[in-house]
Design an enzyme around this catalytic site. Structure first.
Site, PDB file in Angstrom:
ATOM      1  CG  HIS A  19     -23.858  20.956  32.316  1.00 35.78           C
ATOM      2  ND1 HIS A  19     -23.018  20.137  31.986  1.00 35.78           N
ATOM      3  CD2 HIS A  19     -25.130  20.740  32.931  1.00 35.78           C
ATOM      4  CE1 HIS A  19     -24.353  19.608  31.402  1.00 35.78           C
ATOM      5  NE2 HIS A  19     -25.107  20.157  32.303  1.00 35.78           N
ATOM      6  CG  HIS A  42     -36.176  15.729  30.924  1.00 36.55           C
ATOM      7  ND1 HIS A  42     -36.588  16.937  32.091  1.00 36.55           N
ATOM      8  CD2 HIS A  42     -37.025  15.013  29.851  1.00 36.55           C
ATOM      9  CE1 HIS A  42     -37.809  16.402  31.200  1.00 36.55           C
ATOM     10  NE2 HIS A  42     -38.301  15.773  30.090  1.00 36.55           N
ATOM     11  CB  SER A  98     -27.564  18.444  35.132  1.00 39.36           C
ATOM     12  OG  SER A  98     -27.720  17.932  34.661  1.00 39.36           O
ATOM     13  CD  GLU A 116     -34.159   9.573  32.646  1.00 39.65           C
ATOM     14  OE1 GLU A 116     -34.320   8.928  31.539  1.00 39.65           O
ATOM     15  OE2 GLU A 116     -33.619  10.900  32.422  1.00 39.65           O
ATOM     16  CG  ASP A 141     -44.010  13.066  33.291  1.00 41.72           C
ATOM     17  OD1 ASP A 141     -43.652  12.775  31.439  1.00 41.72           O
ATOM     18  OD2 ASP A 141     -44.316  13.543  34.019  1.00 41.72           O
ATOM     19  N   GLY A 142     -40.858  13.213  34.157  1.00 42.29           N
ATOM     20  CA  GLY A 142     -39.417  14.275  35.094  1.00 42.29           C
ATOM     21  C   GLY A 142     -40.925  15.515  35.482  1.00 42.29           C
ATOM     22  CG  ASP A 162     -31.311  19.492  30.179  1.00 40.64           C
ATOM     23  OD1 ASP A 162     -32.104  20.096  28.882  1.00 40.64           O
ATOM     24  OD2 ASP A 162     -30.762  18.670  30.153  1.00 40.64           O
TER      25      ASP A 162
END
Length: 279
Positions: A19, A42, A98, A116, A141-142, A162
């Site tokens: 971060h 994500h 994030s 997410e 789905d990311g 991520d």
């Protein structure tokens, strides 16, 4: 993986590393008046309660953000720490994931799209941003979701990748996604987080990305302890494709301080910032 929930790990040393770097990327975008896009594969729940049962069970934030949030810090870390302090008064009770960091640094015309897949995490994420028109939350789905939005509008910005890396296949899936995403948005900045684990799957991922034909890949790694045993995360890694000017120098200046603050024992930590693939 739908079994993964980041609440157990929020604010740990890897979050601090990831971060802080993400904040530097967003600060660089803010140096120009043109709006930007932020996309994330994500997202998690964006805001984490450090007094929750999940955070209390592991206490990982005690070896991460708790060590630095009210301590003297170099200039490069100030903006990141300000975002954490914005959620807390005297006691450290909350941590910004994030998506929330991006929203706190975003301006009126910047746009944020967060993916997410976990149902409960997606609902929590939506609740955080329900009143924020700049932020779009997608329960999907990311990788599929972000690819569908590339190239984004505005056509400058960053993608944060991520995943949880709970299974080995995720390393190969990431490389495949990045290759496709870069083809659609070659001028975008892609920030990739990965855990340093004794099994070393991340090393193959780096080799595959280095062989992908993508140029300008900066690597920043932080180790807080030696790679002993067969399990356990001992470090955090970030790859940045198309990094902003002088990010390598900034990371090289702040990383010694990070190691000093976050290492498990004095002398057990180390850091490196170098080019996986130069321009």
């Amino acid at each position: 993986m739908l079994s993964y929930q980041h609440g157990f790990h929020a604010g740990n040393f890897a979050d601090v590393h990831k971060h802080l770097l993400l904040t530097l990327l967003l600060q660089a975008l803010n140096r120009k008046t043109k709006p930007w896009s932020y996309l994330e594969t994500h997202g998690g729940r964006a805001r984490y309660d450090l007094t929750s049962a999940q955070a209390s069970k592991t206490g990982e934030f005690q070896a991460g953000i708790a060590r630095i949030w009210q301590q003297p810090a170099p200039a490069a870390a100030q903006a990141y720490l300000e975002q954490v302090c914005a959620l807390n008064t005297e006691a450290l009770t909350a941590y910004p994931g994030s998506p929330l960091l991006a929203a706190q640094l975003a301006r009126e015309h910047d746009r944020i799209s967060v993916m997410e897949l976990h149902p409960a995490e997606a609902e929590a994420l939506k609740a955080v941003f329900r009143q924020d028109a700049r932020v779009a939350v997608h329960h999907r789905d990311g990788y599929e979701g972000v690819l569908s939005l590339l190239p984004p509008k505005p056509n400058r910005g960053v993608v944060l990748i991520d995943p949880s890396f709970e299974v080995k296949q995720e390393y190969a899936d990431l490389v495949q996604f990045v290759s496709k995403a870069y083809q659609r948005w070659s001028n975008g900045c892609f920030a990739i987080w990965y855990p340093l684990l004794p099994a070393g799957q991340w090393q193959r991922m780096k080799r595959d990305l280095a062989a992908s034909g993508i140029r300008k890949i900066l690597c920043a790694e932080l180790e807080v302890s030696a790679a002993d045993g067969e399990r356990g995360m001992y470090g955090s890694g970030m790859l940045v494709i198309n990094p902003p000017w002088q990010l390598d120098q900034t990371l090289a200046s702040v990383s010694p301080w990070l190691v000093e603050q976050l290492q498990v024992e004095r002398g057990s930590g180390t850091w490196r910032v170098d080019w996986l693939v130069p321009e």
